[in-house]
Design a protein around this motif. Structure first.
Motif, short mmCIF file in Angstrom:
data_model
loop_
_atom_site.label_atom_id
_atom_site.label_comp_id
_atom_site.label_asym_id
_atom_site.label_seq_id
_atom_site.Cartn_x
_atom_site.Cartn_y
_atom_site.Cartn_z
N UNK A 90 0.83 -1.19 0.00
CA UNK A 90 0.00 0.00 0.00
C UNK A 90 0.88 1.25 0.00
N UNK A 91 0.35 2.32 -0.56
CA UNK A 91 1.11 3.56 -0.67
C UNK A 91 0.22 4.73 -0.33
N UNK A 92 0.79 5.71 0.37
CA UNK A 92 0.05 6.93 0.68
C UNK A 92 0.42 8.06 -0.27
N UNK A 93 1.10 7.73 -1.34
CA UNK A 93 1.60 8.76 -2.25
C UNK A 93 0.44 9.49 -2.92
N UNK A 94 0.58 10.81 -3.01
CA UNK A 94 -0.37 11.66 -3.73
C UNK A 94 0.33 12.20 -4.97
N UNK A 95 -0.34 12.12 -6.10
CA UNK A 95 0.17 12.70 -7.35
C UNK A 95 -0.68 13.92 -7.67
N UNK A 96 -0.03 15.08 -7.78
CA UNK A 96 -0.74 16.33 -8.04
C UNK A 96 -0.44 16.80 -9.46
N UNK A 97 -1.49 17.07 -10.22
CA UNK A 97 -1.37 17.49 -11.61
C UNK A 97 -1.97 18.88 -11.76
N UNK A 98 -1.18 19.82 -12.29
CA UNK A 98 -1.65 21.20 -12.47
C UNK A 98 -1.49 21.59 -13.93
N UNK A 99 -2.51 22.24 -14.48
CA UNK A 99 -2.46 22.66 -15.87
C UNK A 99 -3.16 24.01 -16.05
N UNK A 100 -2.68 24.79 -16.99
CA UNK A 100 -3.29 26.08 -17.31
C UNK A 100 -4.16 26.00 -18.55
N UNK A 101 -4.24 24.82 -19.16
CA UNK A 101 -5.03 24.65 -20.38
C UNK A 101 -5.64 23.26 -20.39
N UNK A 102 -6.58 23.04 -21.30
CA UNK A 102 -7.19 21.72 -21.40
C UNK A 102 -6.13 20.68 -21.73
N UNK A 103 -6.26 19.50 -21.14
CA UNK A 103 -5.36 18.39 -21.43
C UNK A 103 -6.11 17.33 -22.21
N UNK A 104 -5.55 16.95 -23.36
CA UNK A 104 -6.16 15.94 -24.22
C UNK A 104 -5.08 14.95 -24.64
N UNK A 105 -5.34 13.66 -24.49
CA UNK A 105 -4.37 12.62 -24.87
C UNK A 105 -3.01 12.91 -24.25
N UNK A 106 -2.97 13.13 -22.95
CA UNK A 106 -1.75 13.57 -22.28
C UNK A 106 -1.21 12.48 -21.36
N UNK A 107 -0.10 11.83 -21.72
CA UNK A 107 0.51 10.83 -20.84
C UNK A 107 1.02 11.45 -19.54
N UNK A 108 1.05 10.62 -18.52
CA UNK A 108 1.58 10.99 -17.21
C UNK A 108 2.85 10.20 -16.99
N UNK A 109 3.97 10.90 -16.85
CA UNK A 109 5.26 10.28 -16.62
C UNK A 109 5.94 11.05 -15.51
N UNK A 110 6.18 10.39 -14.37
CA UNK A 110 6.76 11.10 -13.23
C UNK A 110 7.64 10.14 -12.43
N UNK A 111 8.79 10.64 -11.99
CA UNK A 111 9.67 9.85 -11.14
C UNK A 111 9.12 9.86 -9.71
N UNK A 112 9.08 8.68 -9.09
CA UNK A 112 8.54 8.58 -7.73
C UNK A 112 9.61 8.25 -6.70
#
Length: 453
Positions: free
Chosen positions: A31-53
């Motif tokens: 189990x993990x308590x990790x929170x992933x926060x995504x912020x954008x100033x424009x609409x996101x369409x077909x947008x992959x999520x790639x983040x180092x944890x």
């Protein structure tokens, strides 16, 4: 001493023993308590999520649970790529902003546990022929990677399938379909090559074009096969294949040689597929070319570079074929970011191009997006009404581009160039596929950070 290359059909066993592929699925993470926060100033369409944890979560399959409600996002944390990092990969849902105000969404990382039938996992399987590796999602074939050693002078993917299994690339010459044109033997579905590299032709190079008489100007792109340190990686003999829910990646290390086998370029390529919805396929290609011991010159030619050949019923010229021809259809449509269509789009510079048309009774489209950091962005396009579809960042003369455009160039020994592209297979035309919005998301990805409560 050079180790013997590992047969491609034995990859699955080898990759499992090496720890690159799990025996059945990735281990169930704690189990993990990790929170992933995504912020954008424009609409996101077909947008992959790639983040180092980092060490905040272990490798494995997860769901991202949106705190604001909505459907969970299937993701996988992969370990060891690149450089030993733990990378979370998946695909964000469409996120819309209101009144131009930035939007922030927070997601809680939850182990997947028993696999949800609604999130079929990607899986690599040994191919049916030597030199091939299949990528599946659930029971559905997405594509097969061929290293080219059995039948060609370059690696390629064939077929490139839309959701439901409809091929959006031509079958010829690998598996011809009734009525398909048989021109350009070297257009093997989906590939990456160039026509003038140190005066060798890697674009047209193909055994079928030689007709039994070897062409000394044809280059070869082959698996590296010799462990040798480079600036960014050691060079394995086999691809690195990783798969889970939400994403899969195939990393290959290749050598560009002349007909005598003398090496000029090292190519490191990562192709990553992302799970979107049941109607869309998204893949990112990240390619680095590094000159080895001698300078490498890329000449001025239209014959390049990141390309595919669309299914013959999808090409613009399909409407001109004879009545009764299985490859005849109402014809396809080419359109670029500026709105130029069909033959008008050839040789023009543009941030993206979309090629759509009928395939197996339905309209499908394929878009290629040119990353803003690429050489000479926006790239020129070698896109033809007969079905060729390629981004060419180097060619200038054939496209009638001005002298102010950077054309041919030379890599010094040890110097590298990086090229990135996104491919979107979607239903309908570019409007239904929301390709303009997808490019905006590609050019301006969201800000992503991880938070430990």
């Amino acid at each position: 001493m050079t180790p013997a290359p590992i047969p491609f059909v034995g990859w699955l066993t080898f990759l499992t023993l090496a720890g690159w592929l799990p025996p059945s699925s990735l281990a169930v993470p704690s189990d993990s308590n990790l929170i992933v926060e995504v912020s954008t100033e424009r609409d996101l369409v077909h947008s992959p999520l790639v983040v180092e944890v980092g060490q905040a979560a272990s490798k494995g399959e997860y769901l991202l649970i949106p705190e604001s409600g909505g459907l969970p996002i299937p993701v996988t944390i992969f370990e060891g790529e690149p450089q030993g990092q733990r990378i979370l990969r998946g695909l964000l849902p469409t996120l819309t902003t209101q009144d131009g105000k930035p939007r922030t969404e927070r997601y809680r990382l939850k182990p997947l546990g028993d696999r949800d039938a609604a999130t079929p996992a990607f899986a690599f399987r040994a191919g049916r022929t030597p030199g091939s590796l299949e990528l599946h999602q659930g029971d559905e074939l997405i594509t097969t990677y061929f290293d080219g050693t059995a039948d060609a002078y370059k690696p390629y993917f064939h077929p490139l399938n839309a959701p439901g299994g409809t091929p959006v690339t031509r079958g010829y010459p690998m598996s011809p379909r009734p009525g398909e044109p048989t021109d350009h033997n070297h257009h093997r579905a989906f590939w990456f090559t160039y026509g003038e590299v140190n005066d060798f032709d890697f674009w047209a190079a193909d055994p079928l074009n030689e007709k039994g008489k070897p062409n000394p100007r044809y280059g070869r792109i082959r698996p590296w096969n010799t462990p040798e340190a480079t600036s960014s990686t050691s060079t394995p003999s086999t691809p690195t294949a990783r798969a889970g829910v939400g994403a899969a990646s195939l990393t290959t290390v290749l050598r560009w040689t002349n007909a005598s086998g003398e090496r000029a370029l090292l190519e490191e390529r990562r192709t990553t597929w992302f799970y979107g919805d049941t109607q869309t396929r998204i893949l990112d290609s990240d390619i680095t070319l590094t000159a080895l011991k001698e300078p490498v010159h890329f000449g001025d030619t239209k014959e390049g570079m990141f390309g595919l050949r669309v299914a013959s019923t999808m090409d613009v010229d399909a409407s001109k074929r004879k009545e009764g021809d299985p490859a005849r259809s109402a014809g396809g449509r080419i359109v670029n970011a500026e709105g130029l269509t069909n033959a008008e789009a050839w040789g023009k510079r543009s941030a993206w191009v979309d090629y759509s048309g009928p395939a197996e009774g339905r309209i499908w489209g394929v878009a290629i997006l040119d990353h803003p950091t690429n050489l000479n962005h926006p790239t020129a396009w070698h896109v033809r009404t007969y079905g060729l579809f390629a981004a060419n960042p180097i060619g200038r003369r054939d496209f009638n581009l001005g002298d102010h455009e950077q054309g041919p160039f030379t890599l010094a020994p040890g110097e590298a160039i990086r090229l990135r592209y996104r491919v979107i297979v979607h239903p309908g035309d570019e409007r239904q596929g929301r390709i303009a919005q997808a490019f905006a998301s590609y050019a301006n990805p969201p800000q992503v950070k991880t938070i430990r409560p």
